[in-house]
Design an enzyme around this catalytic site. Structure first.
Site, PDB file in Angstrom:
ATOM      1  N   SER A 191       0.834  -1.199   0.000  1.00 56.32           N
ATOM      2  CA  SER A 191       0.000   0.000   0.000  1.00 56.32           C
ATOM      3  C   SER A 191       0.867   1.247   0.000  1.00 56.32           C
ATOM      4  CB  SER A 191      -0.893   0.027   1.241  1.00 56.32           C
ATOM      5  OG  SER A 191      -0.144   0.406   2.393  1.00 56.32           O
ATOM      6  N   ASP A 192       0.316   2.352  -0.497  1.00 59.46           N
ATOM      7  CA  ASP A 192       0.972   3.621  -0.240  1.00 59.46           C
ATOM      8  C   ASP A 192       0.817   3.913   1.252  1.00 59.46           C
ATOM      9  OD1 ASP A 192       2.337   6.002  -0.626  1.00 59.46           O
ATOM     10  OD2 ASP A 192       1.194   6.568  -2.398  1.00 59.46           O
ATOM     11  N   CYS A 193       1.587   4.866   1.726  1.00 62.89           N
ATOM     12  CA  CYS A 193       1.753   5.000   3.172  1.00 62.89           C
ATOM     13  C   CYS A 193       0.521   5.598   3.862  1.00 62.89           C
ATOM     14  CB  CYS A 193       3.017   5.798   3.455  1.00 62.89           C
ATOM     15  SG  CYS A 193       4.468   4.915   2.820  1.00 62.89           S
ATOM     16  N   ALA A 252      -2.400   4.590   3.342  1.00 61.48           N
ATOM     17  CA  ALA A 252      -3.527   4.599   2.415  1.00 61.48           C
ATOM     18  C   ALA A 252      -4.674   3.722   2.908  1.00 61.48           C
ATOM     19  CB  ALA A 252      -3.085   4.133   1.034  1.00 61.48           C
TER      20      ALA A 252
END
Length: 699
Positions: A237-239, A241
């Site tokens: 995942s993006d941070c 997210a």
């Protein structure tokens, strides 16, 4: 080590873990499991244009500059150097027991999102607006970083999958709607190439939703990625997210529901802390242990592929490779290749033997921040444009300097009147035979939400104009009547209409890396010819573009724009004068190729980028304008003539219909071979018309 072998080893190791231990390994800051001999590992590492945030490292030009170089071989060489430095740091740090963030071997790059709108603050992290160019450079980056040895040198990550390019202020709640055609034609091709051609080890999801599904928990995107493309690596995942699922997207009610949604939809690793709730999700019956197990097996497969448990041929890379002389030379070469000459009335290259004084003016002239963009490492020495010119000229020419103005504030000294450095700038200009005016932005004005100083726009630009203080400075310098070379240092499209009208030369240096000043001086004084090409369109205004939140490609980028560009995609001048004399196409066993004959009629040797564009004459589904389908950087001495052969992608003969189906369509094609696009504006700026090749495909 082959993936099958690495996966079997990962399965055997994970089988020995308790459920709690498995869940602990799904966060980016995975703890040690001493009883199994597993050390702590932090998955979060950055390498956009050099090892970032981990101390000393070679700082290469920002990604958008590498896009402007149109040179996959260069990008692959840089990525290999970055992986070498990453390995050297990992070896040294882990040898000291330091397994902190940014000190591992799983790097979250490249960013192969499409720079579809010039307002997007993170656009300079990408290779530009064209899917084909992005795919070629992205594939080169991944191959260079991961290598082809027994173990991976470092693991690359394609981000942000898959429809992501602003607005930054809305990214945690935004739903990007993209048509099936735009998905397959624009937003997905680079990711597909990285998966299927380069075997990228990781893919990162975006913050936003895509067509109503959260990017980090999207059944539709996961089907494309794993079933259609055969991706076998891990998904991250993006941070933070996943936290957005319940806090901003409001598609779940609790953290454990968010964790379950992500795990069940293929997100193996959480950059953030929502996966602290994975066990609660399991206890609530929201996720099965076998789903957790599969995620952890994928993660440990990557660690085995990197040789973290069995050893690697890269374990002996010494720390002395960090910022080595070889890597510094490569950074300088990249900066030289990335510079795009937009205007030259003959003033460039400068002849220092004819100069007694030179003025270097502007807020970016002596700025380290303007060298590096964002996601950067720390150089042991930065050569600003001012320093590069001073070093180059030595005692031979007197160099006068003035900051001229602040980057965006109305004064440089708090107690001074507004415009407190304008008089100094005029004085310096008056004293100088020629002025180098350095304007632009830096990461405080364009970048990622939360990282920049322009909180009013969250890192995005609100318009294409330079800050007013810089526009005032440009006018003040122009009024002196002295010859002016404007150097732009920014990561995106800036309105340069005033500079085009009033200044003798305009050159875009982007964020050229820590060696940028040395490269700029060599270009300004003719040691090397500029040869970069714009990887993005420079528009005349935002009025011709759709709303920032509109993800339709209609009216966007050179492929679909409605009006003439200020400076077109693919445009860039040199100190040479390269002409494409002839071009012919033929179908070979390997595919369609175009043979080009080019000649440098100028008096200076130069690199040039031969570009091939294609227009499908039959199909109703083809983009509005011819699209890039091949390119190659070449070097020509003065008067030299050279023949080259360019392989054209089979996709050149395909269209994507409104249902998102890519297929061959039509029999009549026109290919254009030249040093620019075949558009009227490029013809106006270059005075050269690309050679046309008519090709009829067999039915």
């Amino acid at each position: 080590m082959k993936r099958e072998e690495a996966r079997k080893k990962a399965q055997a190791l994970v089988a020995q873990m308790t459920l709690e231990e498995k869940a602990s390994q799904m966060k980016y800051d995975a703890p040690a499991i001493p009883r199994l001999g597993i050390p702590a590992y932090n998955w979060w590492n950055e390498s956009l244009h050099g090892v970032a945030r981990a101390g000393q490292a070679t700082v290469f030009p920002q990604a958008i500059g590498l896009g402007a170089a149109f040179d996959p071989e260069l990008v692959q060489e840089i990525a290999d150097a970055v992986a070498t430095e990453g390995r050297a740091k990992y070896n040294a740090y882990s040898g000291k027991g330091d397994r902190d963030i940014y000190k591992g071997l799983t790097f979250w790059g490249p960013n192969v999102n499409i720079f579809r709108d010039p307002r997007w603050g993170r656009g300079h992290e990408t290779y530009g607006e064209d899917p084909y160019l992005t795919s070629r450079l992205g594939v080169a980056y991944v191959k260079g970083m991961q290598g082809d040895a027994e173990t991976m040198k470092a693991a690359a990550c394609a981000k942000h999958f898959a429809v992501h390019s602003g607005p930054e202020a809305l990214r945690h709640e935004f739903d990007a709607h993209a048509s099936a055609k735009d998905m397959q034609e624009t937003y997905l091709p680079a990711f597909q190439a990285l998966v299927q051609e380069a075997n990228v080890e990781a893919v990162m999801g975006a913050y936003n939703r895509v067509n109503e599904e959260a990017s980090c928990a999207s059944p539709s995107l996961q089907k494309i990625l794993r079933q259609d493309w055969g991706f076998q690596g891990h998904f991250v995942s993006d941070c933070w997210a996943i936290r957005d699922f319940h806090e901003n997207h409001m598609i779940t009610a609790t953290a454990k529901e968010s964790a379950a949604l992500a795990v069940n939809n293929g997100c193996d690793l959480n950059c953030g802390n929502t996966y602290l709730h994975v066990l609660k999700a399991y206890d609530a019956g929201l996720v099965k242990e076998e789903t957790i197990t599969e995620a952890v097996v994928r993660l440990f497969t990557t660690r085995y592929l990197l040789g973290m448990f069995d050893g690697s041929e890269f374990d002996e890379i010494p720390y002395s490779t960090v910022e080595s002389a070889e890597h510094l030379r490569l950074s300088q070469k990249a900066a030289e290749e990335s510079a795009v000459l937009l205007k030259n009335n003959g003033i460039l290259p400068l002849d220092k033997s004819k100069l007694k004084t030179i003025g270097v003016i502007g807020p970016n002239a002596d700025s380290r921040a303007a060298l590096v963009g964002n996601y950067h490492g720390t150089a042991s020495r930065y050569v600003t444009i001012q320093e590069g010119i001073q070093d180059y000229l030595g005692e031979d020419v007197r160099v006068y300097t003035s900051v001229g103005c602040d980057l965006f504030r109305d004064r440089t000294e708090a107690l001074a009147y507004p415009g407190d450095r304008l008089a100094e700038a005029k004085i310096v200009a008056d004293m100088s035979d020629v002025v180098i005016l350095c304007v632009g932005l830096d990461e405080t004005l364009e970048g990622e939400e939360g990282d920049t100083g322009n909180s009013y726009a969250s890192g995005d630009k609100t318009n294409l104009l330079l800050p007013k203080v810089q526009r005032d400075l440009m006018e003040a310098v122009a009024e002196t009547g002295k010859p002016v070379v404007l150097c732009l240092m920014a990561g995106s499209d800036i309105d340069l209409s005033y500079a085009q009208e009033h200044f003798d030369a305009v050159i875009d240096l982007w964020y050229p890396g820590a060696q940028g000043g040395r490269a700029a001086a060599r270009i300004l004084f003719g040691e090397v010819s500029p040869s970069g090409k714009l990887p993005v369109t420079f528009y005349n205004s935002l009025e011709e573009l759709p709303e920032f939140t509109d993800y339709s490609m209609q009216g966007r980028t050179y492929r679909y724009m409605e009006k003439a560009a200020q400076y077109p995609f693919g445009f860039g001048l040199t100190y040479g004068d390269v002409h494409v004399l002839s071009a012919k196409g033929e179908m070979t066993e390997e595919g369609f190729v175009i043979c080009v004959e080019a000649e440098n009629r100028g008096s200076m040797e130069t690199d040039e980028v031969i570009q091939i564009y294609v227009k499908n004459k039959d199909s109703a589904f083809t983009p509005k304008h011819p699209v890039l389908c091949a390119f190659q950087r070449i070097h020509l001495k003065a008067g030299e003539r050279k023949e080259i052969t360019l392989a054209v992608s089979a996709d050149a003969f395909c269209i994507v219909d409104d249902a998102g189906v890519k297929r061959e369509d039509g029999t009549q094609f026109v290919f254009y071979a030249g040093c620019s696009q075949p558009d009227a504006r490029s013809l106006e700026l270059t005075g050269k018309t690309p050679v046309e090749i008519f090709w009829e495909k067999e039915k």
